[in-house]
Design a protein around this motif. Sequence first.
Motif, PDB file in Angstrom:
ATOM      1  N   VAL A  42       0.848  -1.206   0.000  1.00 33.07           N
ATOM      2  CA  VAL A  42       0.000   0.000   0.000  1.00 33.07           C
ATOM      3  C   VAL A  42       0.881   1.252   0.000  1.00 33.07           C
ATOM      4  O   VAL A  42       0.667   2.189  -0.770  1.00 33.07           O
ATOM      5  N   LYS A  43       1.910   1.247   0.818  1.00 33.23           N
ATOM      6  CA  LYS A  43       2.785   2.425   0.909  1.00 33.23           C
ATOM      7  C   LYS A  43       3.552   2.637  -0.404  1.00 33.23           C
ATOM      8  O   LYS A  43       3.659   3.762  -0.902  1.00 33.23           O
ATOM      9  N   ALA A  44       4.057   1.534  -0.973  1.00 32.69           N
ATOM     10  CA  ALA A  44       4.845   1.665  -2.210  1.00 32.69           C
ATOM     11  C   ALA A  44       3.992   2.267  -3.329  1.00 32.69           C
ATOM     12  O   ALA A  44       4.434   3.176  -4.048  1.00 32.69           O
ATOM     13  N   ILE A  45       2.757   1.767  -3.460  1.00 31.36           N
ATOM     14  CA  ILE A  45       1.883   2.273  -4.537  1.00 31.36           C
ATOM     15  C   ILE A  45       1.486   3.723  -4.229  1.00 31.36           C
ATOM     16  O   ILE A  45       1.511   4.585  -5.119  1.00 31.36           O
ATOM     17  N   GLY A  46       1.152   3.987  -2.964  1.00 27.97           N
ATOM     18  CA  GLY A  46       0.740   5.342  -2.578  1.00 27.97           C
ATOM     19  C   GLY A  46       1.860   6.351  -2.782  1.00 27.97           C
ATOM     20  O   GLY A  46       1.652   7.430  -3.361  1.00 27.97           O
ATOM     21  N   ASP A  47       3.058   5.989  -2.330  1.00 28.06           N
ATOM     22  CA  ASP A  47       4.200   6.909  -2.477  1.00 28.06           C
ATOM     23  C   ASP A  47       4.468   7.189  -3.956  1.00 28.06           C
ATOM     24  O   ASP A  47       4.703   8.332  -4.357  1.00 28.06           O
ATOM     25  N   GLN A  48       4.432   6.125  -4.764  1.00 23.75           N
ATOM     26  CA  GLN A  48       4.717   6.310  -6.191  1.00 23.75           C
ATOM     27  C   GLN A  48       3.613   7.139  -6.860  1.00 23.75           C
ATOM     28  O   GLN A  48       3.911   8.008  -7.690  1.00 23.75           O
ATOM     29  N   ALA A  49       2.357   6.903  -6.459  1.00 22.85           N
ATOM     30  CA  ALA A  49       1.250   7.675  -7.042  1.00 22.85           C
ATOM     31  C   ALA A  49       1.403   9.161  -6.722  1.00 22.85           C
ATOM     32  O   ALA A  49       1.087  10.029  -7.536  1.00 22.85           O
ATOM     33  N   GLY A  50       1.935   9.446  -5.514  1.00 22.17           N
ATOM     34  CA  GLY A  50       2.131  10.844  -5.137  1.00 22.17           C
ATOM     35  C   GLY A  50       3.301  11.496  -5.835  1.00 22.17           C
ATOM     36  O   GLY A  50       3.420  12.725  -5.866  1.00 22.17           O
ATOM     37  N   LYS A  51       4.198  10.660  -6.394  1.00 22.60           N
ATOM     38  CA  LYS A  51       5.418  11.203  -7.021  1.00 22.60           C
ATOM     39  C   LYS A  51       5.291  11.312  -8.533  1.00 22.60           C
ATOM     40  O   LYS A  51       5.494  12.371  -9.123  1.00 22.60           O
ATOM     41  N   LEU A  52       4.961  10.179  -9.169  1.00 23.97           N
ATOM     42  CA  LEU A  52       4.866  10.148 -10.639  1.00 23.97           C
ATOM     43  C   LEU A  52       4.003   8.944 -11.010  1.00 23.97           C
ATOM     44  O   LEU A  52       4.412   7.803 -10.821  1.00 23.97           O
ATOM     45  N   GLN A  53       2.792   9.226 -11.522  1.00 22.83           N
ATOM     46  CA  GLN A  53       1.892   8.104 -11.810  1.00 22.83           C
ATOM     47  C   GLN A  53       2.238   7.384 -13.098  1.00 22.83           C
ATOM     48  O   GLN A  53       2.069   6.189 -13.225  1.00 22.83           O
ATOM     49  N   PHE A  54       2.693   8.138 -14.085  1.00 24.10           N
ATOM     50  CA  PHE A  54       2.987   7.455 -15.344  1.00 24.10           C
ATOM     51  C   PHE A  54       4.008   8.179 -16.198  1.00 24.10           C
ATOM     52  O   PHE A  54       3.999   9.402 -16.301  1.00 24.10           O
ATOM     53  N   GLN A  55       4.881   7.416 -16.758  1.00 23.38           N
ATOM     54  CA  GLN A  55       5.677   7.788 -17.920  1.00 23.38           C
ATOM     55  C   GLN A  55       5.938   6.490 -18.658  1.00 23.38           C
ATOM     56  O   GLN A  55       6.092   5.439 -18.035  1.00 23.38           O
ATOM     57  N   SER A  56       5.990   6.549 -19.985  1.00 26.79           N
ATOM     58  CA  SER A  56       6.150   5.321 -20.771  1.00 26.79           C
ATOM     59  C   SER A  56       7.625   4.938 -20.872  1.00 26.79           C
ATOM     60  O   SER A  56       8.502   5.587 -20.292  1.00 26.79           O
ATOM     61  N   ASN A  57       7.871   3.910 -21.692  1.00 26.18           N
ATOM     62  CA  ASN A  57       9.241   3.445 -21.915  1.00 26.18           C
ATOM     63  C   ASN A  57      10.056   4.392 -22.792  1.00 26.18           C
ATOM     64  O   ASN A  57      11.216   4.109 -23.110  1.00 26.18           O
ATOM     65  N   ALA A  58       9.465   5.510 -23.179  1.00 25.70           N
ATOM     66  CA  ALA A  58      10.224   6.519 -23.928  1.00 25.70           C
ATOM     67  C   ALA A  58      11.267   7.188 -23.040  1.00 25.70           C
ATOM     68  O   ALA A  58      12.160   7.883 -23.531  1.00 25.70           O
ATOM     69  N   VAL A  59      11.131   6.981 -21.714  1.00 26.03           N
ATOM     70  CA  VAL A  59      12.128   7.524 -20.789  1.00 26.03           C
ATOM     71  C   VAL A  59      12.530   6.433 -19.795  1.00 26.03           C
ATOM     72  O   VAL A  59      11.748   5.522 -19.519  1.00 26.03           O
ATOM     73  N   ALA A  60      13.743   6.540 -19.275  1.00 25.81           N
ATOM     74  CA  ALA A  60      14.180   5.603 -18.225  1.00 25.81           C
ATOM     75  C   ALA A  60      13.630   6.078 -16.882  1.00 25.81           C
ATOM     76  O   ALA A  60      13.470   7.279 -16.652  1.00 25.81           O
ATOM     77  N   LEU A  61      13.326   5.126 -16.012  1.00 27.66           N
ATOM     78  CA  LEU A  61      12.806   5.463 -14.683  1.00 27.66           C
ATOM     79  C   LEU A  61      13.590   4.700 -13.614  1.00 27.66           C
ATOM     80  O   LEU A  61      13.839   3.494 -13.777  1.00 27.66           O
ATOM     81  N   GLU A  62      13.929   5.364 -12.552  1.00 27.89           N
ATOM     82  CA  GLU A  62      14.618   4.717 -11.426  1.00 27.89           C
ATOM     83  C   GLU A  62      13.828   3.496 -10.928  1.00 27.89           C
ATOM     84  O   GLU A  62      14.384   2.421 -10.731  1.00 27.89           O
ATOM     85  N   ILE A  63      12.512   3.651 -10.770  1.00 31.68           N
ATOM     86  CA  ILE A  63      11.719   2.565 -10.185  1.00 31.68           C
ATOM     87  C   ILE A  63      11.613   1.375 -11.147  1.00 31.68           C
ATOM     88  O   ILE A  63      11.601   0.215 -10.721  1.00 31.68           O
ATOM     89  N   ARG A  64      11.584   1.660 -12.478  1.00 35.09           N
ATOM     90  CA  ARG A  64      11.559   0.547 -13.448  1.00 35.09           C
ATOM     91  C   ARG A  64      12.902  -0.188 -13.436  1.00 35.09           C
ATOM     92  O   ARG A  64      12.949  -1.426 -13.502  1.00 35.09           O
ATOM     93  N   ALA A  65      13.972   0.574 -13.345  1.00 33.51           N
ATOM     94  CA  ALA A  65      15.310  -0.046 -13.289  1.00 33.51           C
ATOM     95  C   ALA A  65      15.399  -0.961 -12.076  1.00 33.51           C
ATOM     96  O   ALA A  65      15.896  -2.089 -12.161  1.00 33.51           O
ATOM     97  N   GLN A  66      14.885  -0.489 -10.949  1.00 35.45           N
ATOM     98  CA  GLN A  66      14.914  -1.326  -9.729  1.00 35.45           C
ATOM     99  C   GLN A  66      14.105  -2.607  -9.912  1.00 35.45           C
ATOM    100  O   GLN A  66      14.537  -3.692  -9.524  1.00 35.45           O
ATOM    101  N   ALA A  67      12.913  -2.474 -10.495  1.00 35.27           N
ATOM    102  CA  ALA A  67      12.052  -3.655 -10.692  1.00 35.27           C
ATOM    103  C   ALA A  67      12.756  -4.673 -11.586  1.00 35.27           C
ATOM    104  O   ALA A  67      12.744  -5.885 -11.298  1.00 35.27           O
ATOM    105  N   ALA A  68      13.385  -4.201 -12.666  1.00 40.77           N
ATOM    106  CA  ALA A  68      14.076  -5.120 -13.582  1.00 40.77           C
ATOM    107  C   ALA A  68      15.256  -5.783 -12.886  1.00 40.77           C
ATOM    108  O   ALA A  68      15.469  -7.001 -13.002  1.00 40.77           O
TER     109      ALA A  68
END
Length: 387
Positions: free
Chosen positions: A62-88
């Motif tokens: 709940v906290k992870a989704i809430g924190d991320q929603a408050g920071k940046l809800q969406f950007q596509s693969n046209a840009v690199a994202l710290e959180i996507r890099a971590q997930a991969a």
Amino acid sequence: MLAATDPRTREAATTLPVYGQLPFVPESGTGCDIVTADGRRILDLYGGHAVAALGYNHPRLVKAIGDQAGKLQFQSNAVALEIRAQAAEKLVEIAPDNLQKVFFVNSGAEANENALRVACTVTRRRKILAVQHGFHGRTAAAAAATWNSSSWYGFPQTPFDVDFITRDDCADAAARIESDVAAVIVEPVQGVAGAYDLSTDFLRAIRRKSAQVGALMIADEVQSGIGRCGYNFAIQAADVQPDIITSAKSLGGGMPCGAMLCSNALAEQFGPGSLGTTFGGGPLAAAAIVAVLDTIAQEGLLQNVRAREQQIRSECTVGPIQRIQGMGLLLGLVCDQPAAEVRDALLQQDILTGTSANPNILRILAPLTLQEQHVTQLADALAQIGK
Ligand code: PLP
């Protein structure tokens, strides 16, 4: 007669009638329990088709989704994202050593669709082998590789030739996997079929012959992966390294997402534009993936899954249950009566389980956070059936 304001009445009026729905309306959830609109508390051993890996309202997710929603809800693969890099990075860390690259998607079918496309593209072959009774999803390619899909397939033709290997028949696998085969797609534990755990010998036979003829081995771990079978991926129990693993369901703990993992050598054959998705790898999904994988590691959930499996095996062969198949918390309880009747009787005792393609097999797809007392509750409820 349901009230006009009941969501069941309103969904029936406004959505396609393609689902048989259960007779309750969940409003919230906590731990392994669903709480219904009329205040009933139901122990959920089905997890929304194996999705609720951490149960409901898990504070970390709940906290992870809430924190991320408050920071940046969406950007596509046209840009690199710290959180996507971590997930991969975290996915690669838990995968077999040979799988070092991730392609994020939105669902299990989409992961398989891309895996099959990769196989046909790199091998330049047009035949896919799957295993009898397997389920891989409802998109064109995934459904084509699904056992008995012809009654609902719907497309004018399949995108490739398909054939099915008899399950657990090593000789049949060796005979059918020939040099015209692009890939063999296999669920190490066949979920929809009733949690049928394929033998280690069979999985190894597929691996061996695929490697010999240059076909890819795709492990569909949409249902069996992400800790559900007591291993990060079920195929690791057989010590087999597939060329591709597909993942979804538990991966986001309820946030829709999927992933295809493959080797560097396969990844090198794909350049910009050859695969794609708008939503796959979005920041909310990536944050959920990181939270799920961190929680599995930090709360020792693989060990918990194995302990609960042992407990279910020793306590739950009671009442209508004849024997138990499957692995971890992807279990098939073989019943001496129709599984739908056992499911309904358990639901009357406030326990939710699921059926499967096999009319006599009841499926358990419980949260990985399942506790000892929940299994005791299940065993007691099973013992009551037919008394
Ligand atoms: N593969 C397996 C093994 C599944 O069990 C499922 C769904 O049940 C799928 C693929 C399809 O996943 P989705 O419904 O997310 O498209």
